[in-house]
Design a protein around this motif. Structure first.
Motif, short mmCIF file in Angstrom:
data_model
loop_
_atom_site.label_atom_id
_atom_site.label_comp_id
_atom_site.label_asym_id
_atom_site.label_seq_id
_atom_site.Cartn_x
_atom_site.Cartn_y
_atom_site.Cartn_z
N ASN A 198 8.94 7.51 -8.84
CA ASN A 198 10.22 7.43 -8.11
C ASN A 198 10.12 6.49 -6.92
OD1 ASN A 198 11.94 9.03 -9.68
ND2 ASN A 198 11.11 10.90 -8.81
N LYS A 199 8.96 6.48 -6.25
CA LYS A 199 8.74 5.55 -5.14
C LYS A 199 8.75 4.11 -5.64
CE LYS A 199 8.30 6.29 -1.40
NZ LYS A 199 9.20 6.19 -0.21
N PHE A 200 8.16 3.87 -6.82
CA PHE A 200 8.20 2.54 -7.41
C PHE A 200 9.64 2.09 -7.62
CE2 PHE A 200 3.87 1.66 -9.57
CZ PHE A 200 3.19 2.13 -8.46
N GLU A 259 12.31 3.21 -6.02
CA GLU A 259 12.89 3.03 -4.69
C GLU A 259 12.49 1.68 -4.08
OE1 GLU A 259 11.99 4.92 -0.36
OE2 GLU A 259 12.21 6.37 -1.99
N LEU A 260 11.26 1.26 -4.31
CA LEU A 260 10.76 0.01 -3.75
C LEU A 260 11.01 -1.19 -4.68
CD1 LEU A 260 7.34 1.30 -2.34
CD2 LEU A 260 9.43 0.82 -1.05
N SER A 261 11.73 -0.96 -5.77
CA SER A 261 12.05 -2.02 -6.75
C SER A 261 10.80 -2.66 -7.32
CB SER A 261 12.96 -3.08 -6.14
OG SER A 261 14.16 -2.50 -5.70
N ILE A 262 9.80 -1.83 -7.65
CA ILE A 262 8.57 -2.31 -8.26
C ILE A 262 8.73 -2.20 -9.77
CG2 ILE A 262 6.10 -1.91 -8.56
CD1 ILE A 262 6.15 -0.71 -5.69
N ASN A 263 8.63 -3.31 -10.45
CA ASN A 263 8.72 -3.34 -11.92
C ASN A 263 7.33 -3.36 -12.50
OD1 ASN A 263 11.59 -3.47 -11.94
ND2 ASN A 263 11.46 -5.65 -11.46
N VAL A 282 0.85 -1.19 0.00
CA VAL A 282 0.00 0.00 0.00
C VAL A 282 0.89 1.24 0.00
CG1 VAL A 282 -1.81 1.28 1.21
CG2 VAL A 282 -1.81 -1.24 1.25
N ILE A 283 0.66 2.09 -1.00
CA ILE A 283 1.38 3.35 -1.09
C ILE A 283 0.35 4.46 -0.93
CG2 ILE A 283 2.77 4.87 -2.54
CD1 ILE A 283 3.72 2.29 -4.01
#
Length: 108
Positions: free
Chosen positions: A99-101, A103-107, A66-67
């Motif tokens: 940018n948060k994606f 940072e969180l390594s979300i592809n 959850v973001i």
């Protein structure tokens, strides 16, 4: 959500989910990534920190990342959240979210 859909494929009309028998309304559901994005404006969420934390915790405990995009002066709940200034434009919000994606390594 339509602007975000230019970068990430998702159903912009799906806002209801059922998790462990409970029904939730969410702002954006990236179902294939198990990600929920919530936008918390300072006006509507000023006195809802406890509720926001409880919802976030429940969904995270059941496999969702959850973001929350938290409009200042609201404080972020945890490191997954993004803080934006009150009245921030959509491009600034999308930029911070993407940018948060990263940072969180979300592809996507």
């Amino acid at each position: 959500s339509n602007t975000l859909a230019k970068y990430i494929e998702f159903d912009v009309y799906k806002h209801k989910i059922r998790v462990n028998g409970k029904h939730f309304s969410v702002d954006i559901l990236l179902e294939n990534l198990q990600i929920i994005i919530e936008y918390d404006s300072w006006y509507w969420h000023l006195n809802k920190l406890k509720t926001d934390k409880k919802k976030k915790s429940f969904l995270q405990d059941h496999g969702y990342k959850v973001i929350r995009i938290r409009e200042k002066p609201l404080e972020i709940i945890d490191d997954n959240d993004v803080s934006v200034k009150k009245g921030a434009g959509i491009n600034e919000i999308i930029d911070k979210l993407l940018n948060k994606f990263i940072e969180l390594s979300i592809n996507c």
